[in-house]
Design a protein around this motif. Structure first.
Motif, PDB file in Angstrom:
ATOM      1  N   LEU A 205     -89.404  53.870  24.458  1.00 56.45           N
ATOM      2  CA  LEU A 205     -87.973  53.715  24.720  1.00 56.45           C
ATOM      3  C   LEU A 205     -87.351  55.099  24.881  1.00 56.45           C
ATOM      4  N   LEU A 206     -86.654  55.305  25.985  1.00 61.88           N
ATOM      5  CA  LEU A 206     -85.944  56.559  26.228  1.00 61.88           C
ATOM      6  C   LEU A 206     -84.470  56.324  25.927  1.00 61.88           C
ATOM      7  N   SER A 207     -83.980  56.974  24.877  1.00 62.25           N
ATOM      8  CA  SER A 207     -82.597  56.777  24.453  1.00 62.25           C
ATOM      9  C   SER A 207     -81.766  58.005  24.811  1.00 62.25           C
ATOM     10  N   PHE A 208     -80.727  57.784  25.615  1.00 58.92           N
ATOM     11  CA  PHE A 208     -79.824  58.853  26.037  1.00 58.92           C
ATOM     12  C   PHE A 208     -78.483  58.700  25.327  1.00 58.92           C
ATOM     13  N   HIS A 209     -77.766  59.789  25.209  1.00 54.67           N
ATOM     14  CA  HIS A 209     -76.424  59.720  24.623  1.00 54.67           C
ATOM     15  C   HIS A 209     -75.517  58.893  25.529  1.00 54.67           C
ATOM     16  N   GLY A 210     -74.700  58.056  24.947  1.00 54.41           N
ATOM     17  CA  GLY A 210     -73.808  57.219  25.739  1.00 54.41           C
ATOM     18  C   GLY A 210     -72.517  57.927  26.126  1.00 54.41           C
ATOM     19  N   VAL A 211     -71.880  57.402  27.172  1.00 55.54           N
ATOM     20  CA  VAL A 211     -70.537  57.818  27.575  1.00 55.54           C
ATOM     21  C   VAL A 211     -69.791  56.550  27.971  1.00 55.54           C
ATOM     22  N   PRO A 212     -68.466  56.563  27.960  1.00 55.45           N
ATOM     23  CA  PRO A 212     -67.718  55.371  28.360  1.00 55.45           C
ATOM     24  C   PRO A 212     -68.106  54.907  29.768  1.00 55.45           C
ATOM     25  N   GLU A 213     -68.186  53.603  29.941  1.00 65.16           N
ATOM     26  CA  GLU A 213     -68.593  53.062  31.243  1.00 65.16           C
ATOM     27  C   GLU A 213     -67.625  53.451  32.355  1.00 65.16           C
ATOM     28  N   ARG A 214     -66.354  53.609  32.021  1.00 65.45           N
ATOM     29  CA  ARG A 214     -65.354  53.939  33.039  1.00 65.45           C
ATOM     30  C   ARG A 214     -65.676  55.262  33.734  1.00 65.45           C
ATOM     31  N   THR A 215     -66.386  56.185  33.049  1.00 66.26           N
ATOM     32  CA  THR A 215     -66.727  57.447  33.689  1.00 66.26           C
ATOM     33  C   THR A 215     -67.650  57.227  34.885  1.00 66.26           C
ATOM     34  N   LEU A 216     -68.520  56.220  34.791  1.00 70.51           N
ATOM     35  CA  LEU A 216     -69.398  55.885  35.922  1.00 70.51           C
ATOM     36  C   LEU A 216     -68.579  55.442  37.124  1.00 70.51           C
ATOM     37  N   HIS A 217     -67.597  54.587  36.895  1.00 74.27           N
ATOM     38  CA  HIS A 217     -66.770  54.074  37.994  1.00 74.27           C
ATOM     39  C   HIS A 217     -65.829  55.132  38.554  1.00 74.27           C
ATOM     40  N   LEU A 218     -65.579  56.172  37.758  1.00 74.14           N
ATOM     41  CA  LEU A 218     -64.717  57.259  38.220  1.00 74.14           C
ATOM     42  C   LEU A 218     -65.498  58.354  38.935  1.00 74.14           C
ATOM     43  N   GLY A 219     -66.823  58.178  39.039  1.00 74.96           N
ATOM     44  CA  GLY A 219     -67.623  59.123  39.822  1.00 74.96           C
ATOM     45  C   GLY A 219     -68.531  60.046  39.054  1.00 74.96           C
ATOM     46  N   ASP A 220     -68.640  59.894  37.736  1.00 79.03           N
ATOM     47  CA  ASP A 220     -69.531  60.752  36.953  1.00 79.03           C
ATOM     48  C   ASP A 220     -70.979  60.347  37.235  1.00 79.03           C
ATOM     49  N   PRO A 221     -71.866  61.309  37.578  1.00 76.28           N
ATOM     50  CA  PRO A 221     -73.238  60.969  37.958  1.00 76.28           C
ATOM     51  C   PRO A 221     -74.200  60.807  36.793  1.00 76.28           C
ATOM     52  N   TYR A 222     -73.714  60.895  35.566  1.00 72.63           N
ATOM     53  CA  TYR A 222     -74.579  60.900  34.385  1.00 72.63           C
ATOM     54  C   TYR A 222     -75.521  59.695  34.340  1.00 72.63           C
ATOM     55  N   HIS A 223     -74.987  58.513  34.577  1.00 68.57           N
ATOM     56  CA  HIS A 223     -75.785  57.283  34.531  1.00 68.57           C
ATOM     57  C   HIS A 223     -76.970  57.370  35.485  1.00 68.57           C
ATOM     58  N   CYS A 224     -76.716  57.805  36.702  1.00 63.34           N
ATOM     59  CA  CYS A 224     -77.772  57.911  37.717  1.00 63.34           C
ATOM     60  C   CYS A 224     -78.798  58.978  37.339  1.00 63.34           C
ATOM     61  N   HIS A 225     -78.329  60.083  36.777  1.00 60.68           N
ATOM     62  CA  HIS A 225     -79.245  61.152  36.375  1.00 60.68           C
ATOM     63  C   HIS A 225     -80.189  60.674  35.281  1.00 60.68           C
ATOM     64  N   CYS A 226     -79.676  59.888  34.337  1.00 54.61           N
ATOM     65  CA  CYS A 226     -80.526  59.369  33.260  1.00 54.61           C
ATOM     66  C   CYS A 226     -81.620  58.474  33.824  1.00 54.61           C
ATOM     67  N   TYR A 227     -81.251  57.608  34.742  1.00 52.41           N
ATOM     68  CA  TYR A 227     -82.240  56.691  35.309  1.00 52.41           C
ATOM     69  C   TYR A 227     -83.262  57.436  36.158  1.00 52.41           C
ATOM     70  N   LYS A 228     -82.840  58.513  36.813  1.00 58.01           N
ATOM     71  CA  LYS A 228     -83.808  59.279  37.597  1.00 58.01           C
ATOM     72  C   LYS A 228     -84.790  59.994  36.679  1.00 58.01           C
ATOM     73  N   THR A 229     -84.292  60.548  35.569  1.00 59.43           N
ATOM     74  CA  THR A 229     -85.191  61.179  34.603  1.00 59.43           C
ATOM     75  C   THR A 229     -86.199  60.171  34.083  1.00 59.43           C
ATOM     76  N   ARG A 230     -85.732  58.981  33.789  1.00 54.86           N
ATOM     77  CA  ARG A 230     -86.636  57.933  33.306  1.00 54.86           C
ATOM     78  C   ARG A 230     -87.728  57.631  34.325  1.00 54.86           C
ATOM     79  N   ARG A 231     -87.342  57.493  35.590  1.00 55.91           N
ATOM     80  CA  ARG A 231     -88.324  57.160  36.637  1.00 55.91           C
ATOM     81  C   ARG A 231     -89.349  58.279  36.790  1.00 55.91           C
TER      82      ARG A 231
END
Length: 365
Positions: A205-231
């Motif tokens: 299990l790869l556990s990353f620090h969370g951030v509010p979901e609204r940051t994703l919808h506002l354009g923050d790339p963090y979510h995508c970067h985490c998933y790319k690191t996982r892949r």
């Protein structure tokens, strides 16, 4: 505007390149007053809490800073070491090891470390580098995955320091390194080292620090970067999609944060039949409260209570040789064009003079 005093200028001193490694920060001690000071600075950052100050300050000072420091201090006490906070210890060692590697390579690099919140501050680190003759400074936020809540906040503080400098050094910064091959190699090396000692678990299990979901919808790339690191890490380790999961930890407040959450994921994996679980936190460059207490202690309890039989926290990169080598590679790439080898400077200048002389002779003919 009043500018900060300039360090004494020494004629003839060779200029150096500075590297400032910046991590999040930590209280000075595992006590309620120290945690309160730390949380006051951390939770007052508008990059971290995007709530209008008029609404947020009464909540922060009237409720959170009255209740949370004592609880957090007890958690810090459970992971504190004789040398101090693990985050501070590991970040300092990373800077020391990177300095040793640069020195061994004969590079004119001066490496320092700083914390965004707490000590040593970013301003203190930049002042020290400037005083040591660094006219070029590379700022390396120790957050592999970019987020406005972390990396951008570091640069905000760098810019505040620049505002009061009369003589500005040339500054570059590393925006992210979530897909840097050397970083992925270091992550894989850390996991493989753990497997060699403890055996390979049923699931990673790869556990990353969370951030509010609204940051994703506002354009923050963090979510995508985490998933790319996982892949990329799964590919490097030869794991299939069903052998490695991703989750987000460290929620704060009642707003919806990035999902899936780590605690429910731990419970779900145990109930699904995973008996031997290994948890790794690729987004943390150094072990800290979130990895040592939230994952290694609380996470273990959650998984075992849900029916799991064996739980292991894989240590963060810390001072692993592969990570120090990766840092060195990242620094060299981002400082491209800056002179790093003092012995090469006279030869380079001589070659340039010869080239210009040849051009001038050619023009005359």
């Amino acid at each position: 505007m009043r500018y900060a005093p300039e360090p004494e200028h020494r004629h003839g001193r060779a200029t150096r390149t500075g590297v400032l490694l910046v991590n999040l920060g930590t209280p000075d001690a595992p006590t309620a007053p120290a945690v309160r000071r730390y949380l006051t600075q951390f939770l007052s950052d508008p990059r971290v809490v995007e709530i209008p100050a008029a609404l947020w300050k009464p909540i922060l000072h009237g409720i959170i800073l009255r209740v949370r420091p004592a609880k957090s201090a007890a958690k810090y006490a459970s992971i504190w070491t004789p040398e101090g906070s693990p985050l501070a210890v590991w970040t300092r060692r990373q800077a020391e090891e990177l300095q040793r590697l640069a020195d061994a390579a004969g590079e004119v690099l001066t490496v320092r470390h700083a914390m965004r919140y707490g000590q040593p501050s970013i301003a203190t680190g930049l002042d020290a580098l400037k005083a040591e003759g660094c006219e070029r400074i590379l700022v390396v936020p120790m957050y592999p995955q970019y987020s406005g809540t972390t990396t951008a906040s570091v640069m905000d503080d760098v810019h505040r320091w620049q505002l009061v400098q009369r003589t500005l050094p040339e500054i570059r910064w590393v925006r992210q390194h979530h897909d840097e091959p050397a970083y992925i190699d270091a992550l894989a090396a850390r996991v493989r080292d753990h497997w060699a000692r403890e055996g390979r678990g049923d699931h990673l299990l790869l556990s990353f620090h969370g951030v509010p979901e609204r940051t994703l919808h506002l354009g923050d790339p963090y979510h995508c970067h985490c998933y790319k690191t996982r892949r990329l890490l799964a590919e490097r380790l030869g794991l299939t999609a069903d052998q490695v999961s991703l989750s987000f930890q460290s929620r704060f407040g009642k707003a919806k944060w990035l999902e899936p959450y780590t605690e429910p994921t731990l419970q779900a994996l145990a109930k699904k039949g995973v008996r031997h679980l290994q948890v790794f936190c690729p987004g943390f460059a150094a072990d800290c409260l979130e990895t040592l207490e939230e994952i290694a202690i609380e996470g273990s309890h959650v998984f075992l209570q849900a029916g799991g039989q064996r739980f292991e926290h894989i240590p963060c990169l810390n001072d692993h040789p592969a990570w120090i080598a990766a840092l060195h590679a990242i620094v060299r790439r981002h400082s491209a064009g800056w002179p790093l080898q003092p012995a090469e400077l006279p030869r380079a200048a001589e070659r340039e003079a010869q080239r210009l002389q040849a051009l001038a002779l050619g023009a005359k003919q």
